[in-house]
Design an enzyme around this catalytic site. Structure first.
Site, PDB file in Angstrom:
ATOM      1  N   CYS A  48       0.820  -1.212   0.000  1.00  0.00           N
ATOM      2  CA  CYS A  48       0.000   0.000   0.000  1.00  0.00           C
ATOM      3  C   CYS A  48       0.854   1.262   0.000  1.00  0.00           C
ATOM      4  O   CYS A  48       0.367   2.336  -0.347  1.00  0.00           O
ATOM      5  CB  CYS A  48      -0.957   0.004   1.188  1.00  0.00           C
ATOM      6  SG  CYS A  48      -0.150  -0.010   2.804  1.00  0.00           S
ATOM      7  N   ASN A  49       2.125   1.150   0.380  1.00  0.00           N
ATOM      8  CA  ASN A  49       2.998   2.324   0.472  1.00  0.00           C
ATOM      9  C   ASN A  49       4.020   2.438  -0.646  1.00  0.00           C
ATOM     10  O   ASN A  49       4.583   3.513  -0.845  1.00  0.00           O
ATOM     11  CB  ASN A  49       3.756   2.323   1.800  1.00  0.00           C
ATOM     12  CG  ASN A  49       2.849   2.524   2.983  1.00  0.00           C
ATOM     13  OD1 ASN A  49       1.847   3.221   2.886  1.00  0.00           O
ATOM     14  ND2 ASN A  49       3.174   1.899   4.100  1.00  0.00           N
ATOM     15  N   SER A 107       9.645   2.502   6.429  1.00  0.00           N
ATOM     16  CA  SER A 107       8.197   2.345   6.344  1.00  0.00           C
ATOM     17  C   SER A 107       7.471   3.626   6.720  1.00  0.00           C
ATOM     18  O   SER A 107       8.009   4.480   7.434  1.00  0.00           O
ATOM     19  CB  SER A 107       7.733   1.211   7.265  1.00  0.00           C
ATOM     20  OG  SER A 107       8.266  -0.024   6.855  1.00  0.00           O
ATOM     21  N   GLN A 114       4.878  -5.544   9.342  1.00  0.00           N
ATOM     22  CA  GLN A 114       4.080  -6.124   8.266  1.00  0.00           C
ATOM     23  C   GLN A 114       4.910  -6.268   6.998  1.00  0.00           C
ATOM     24  O   GLN A 114       4.703  -7.188   6.211  1.00  0.00           O
ATOM     25  CB  GLN A 114       2.854  -5.254   7.992  1.00  0.00           C
ATOM     26  CG  GLN A 114       1.874  -5.885   7.007  1.00  0.00           C
ATOM     27  CD  GLN A 114       0.652  -5.022   6.779  1.00  0.00           C
ATOM     28  OE1 GLN A 114       0.465  -4.014   7.442  1.00  0.00           O
ATOM     29  NE2 GLN A 114      -0.181  -5.407   5.839  1.00  0.00           N
ATOM     30  N   GLN A 118       5.416  -9.172   3.828  1.00  0.00           N
ATOM     31  CA  GLN A 118       5.278  -8.778   2.424  1.00  0.00           C
ATOM     32  C   GLN A 118       6.531  -9.123   1.629  1.00  0.00           C
ATOM     33  O   GLN A 118       6.443  -9.572   0.483  1.00  0.00           O
ATOM     34  CB  GLN A 118       4.970  -7.281   2.346  1.00  0.00           C
ATOM     35  CG  GLN A 118       3.593  -6.931   2.895  1.00  0.00           C
ATOM     36  CD  GLN A 118       3.407  -5.445   3.151  1.00  0.00           C
ATOM     37  OE1 GLN A 118       4.383  -4.718   3.381  1.00  0.00           O
ATOM     38  NE2 GLN A 118       2.173  -4.981   3.122  1.00  0.00           N
ATOM     39  N   GLY A 187     -12.514  -7.353   3.774  1.00  0.00           N
ATOM     40  CA  GLY A 187     -11.285  -8.068   3.458  1.00  0.00           C
ATOM     41  C   GLY A 187     -11.082  -9.197   4.448  1.00  0.00           C
ATOM     42  O   GLY A 187     -11.722  -9.230   5.510  1.00  0.00           O
ATOM     43  N   ALA A 192      -6.685  -7.288   7.393  1.00  0.00           N
ATOM     44  CA  ALA A 192      -8.025  -7.397   7.976  1.00  0.00           C
ATOM     45  C   ALA A 192      -7.958  -8.069   9.347  1.00  0.00           C
ATOM     46  O   ALA A 192      -8.625  -7.635  10.303  1.00  0.00           O
ATOM     47  CB  ALA A 192      -8.933  -8.190   7.042  1.00  0.00           C
TER      48      ALA A 192
END
Length: 425
Positions: A48-49, A107, A114, A118, A187, A192
């Site tokens: 997402c980043n 991050s 997280q 990933q 999700g 989620a």
């Protein structure tokens, strides 16, 4: 041989651009196969980043151009859209970036872990696609080990360290709603599940999970003792909720303007929407609807600034650990760079020696077999003596890649000699 990385990040590239460049997990295998047409090894990290493409190439300039072309062609986006905010790293800078990334130092939420999952997921897919070779295997496993060491020996990962936790921090500004309101989680993946953990820890009891794959939604809901609904009930579930966290991997809009407009009718409390997905799940036009508050990942940045300030001292300690781990990798990397050059140098010298000895012996047929052996041994000894000092210097970790490049230029050792299996792109 060069390691090249290009990427865009939340800090300097808006979500409107990042979502156009993002890869879903389902798209990665085919994308990696396409990437291998450009490079020797490669991996794609899309979160997402950030969106990053890392590869092993045979030169930096060609590698830069190849990766830009790959990203533009794969996503159907003109380079002019993303190149102005693109960052490009080579060799040691790539290693440092990935090691810092695995430690949570690069991050949006400083210290978040997280990213570890990933990276592991991206690495597994790249391995399965045949895109990972010895160099990226070493880099990425080294990054994961360095990140673990930084987290273990510093307080970089203490407290709330995820995008989800930052969203919960924003929700705390509506404390009554957080404890007494109704929450909807869209999700059923890792994010989620993390959202459920945080909501439950904050005392939120009226939680519903909804997901396109209903078996995953029901399993997640059962695991945490919350409700779930089938995907077809999304609009109704939205209308019955006060807080919504959407974090799917859908390629486009999941929550439409019409759904939110309906959910906002007759509401006595605000409707809080958190869109943690990239590409975004929620139609951004919903901000125009009265009583609706929308936060996407970029809107959470002010909270992250506070987070980074609080962890500044621990970040410095973590950076020192990363420096040491990067130095270890670079020793290995310089040695790997030198090995094929040393081999090519020996082969070049041996070929010259062999040709000259043949000519010399052809002119001296009167020499006895023993004399011929003496001449051959003498030529071998001369070659070994001449090459000894250069080879020792090439093997020295302090020498750096500059010496390797200089030796290759001096002795006219080209890429085809050092990399006989090099791709032509």
């Amino acid at each position: 041989m060069h390691i090249t990385l290009i990427g865009v990040h939340q800090r300097n590239t808006p979500v409107t651009v990042r979502e156009r460049l993002a890869f879903s997990l389902r798209e990665l295998p085919d994308a990696l196969l396409a990437l291998r047409r450009y490079v020797e090894e490669g991996i794609i990290l899309s979160t997402c980043n950030r969106v990053e493409v890392c590869a092993v190439t045979h030169d930096s300039v060609g590698g830069d151009a190849a990766l830009k072309s790959f990203l533009a062609e794969q996503r159907g986006v003109d380079q002019a859209v993303f190149v102005p905010s693109l960052y490009i790293y080579h060799n040691e800078a790539v290693v440092r970036h990935l090691y810092r990334l695995a430690a949570g130092l690069d991050s949006m939420v400083l210290g978040e872990d997280q990213i570890v999952g990933q990276i592991k997921e991206a690495l597994a897919i790249a391995h399965a696609s045949g895109a990972i070779g010895p160099v990226l295997h070493r880099v990425l496993h080294g990054a994961l080990a360095a990140g673990k060491r930084a987290r273990t020996h510093t307080g970089i990962a203490s407290g709330h360290v995820s995008v989800v936790s930052v969203a919960i921090d924003a929700l705390r500004q509506h404390a009554d709603l957080l404890k007494q309101g109704r929450a909807l989680v869209i999700g059923a993946g890792h994010m989620a599940e993390l959202t459920l953990k945080h909501l439950i820890a904050e005392g939120c009891s009226a939680i519903t999970v909804i997901n396109r794959t209903e078996t995953r939604a029901s399993a997640l809901a059962q695991r945490y003792g919350v409700a779930w609904r089938p995907w077809g009930d999304l609009s109704d579930a939205l209308a019955m909720s006060d807080m919504v966290v959407s974090c799917t991997s859908a390629p486009g809009i999941v929550v439409s303007w019409q759904m939110v407009e309906r959910a906002a009718v007759g509401r006595s409390v605000p409707l809080l929407l958190f869109d943690l997905a990239v590409p975004r799940d929620i139609d951004q036009r919903v901000v125009e609807i009265p009583g609706v508050h929308l936060y996407d990942v970029d809107a959470l940045e002010p909270i992250c600034v506070t987070n980074r300030a609080m962890r500044a001292a621990e970040a410095q300690r973590a950076e020192a650990i990363i420096d040491g781990e990067v130095a270890k990798f670079m020793e290995w990397w310089v040695a790997q760079q030198a090995v094929p050059t040393i081999r090519a140098l020996r082969e070049r010298a041996e070929a010259i020696r062999d040709a000259e000895i043949r000519r010399a012996l052809a002119r001296c047929p009167e020499l006895s077999p023993q004399q011929r052996e003496t001449v051959v041994a003498l030529s071998t000894a001369i070659i070994n003596k001449l090459l000894h000092e250069p080879i020792v210097a090439l093997r020295d970790p302090e020498a750096g890649s500059e010496l390797v490049s200089a030796v290759r230029r001096l002795f006219n050792i080209d890429d085809a000699t050092v990399h006989p299996s090099a791709k032509v792109t």
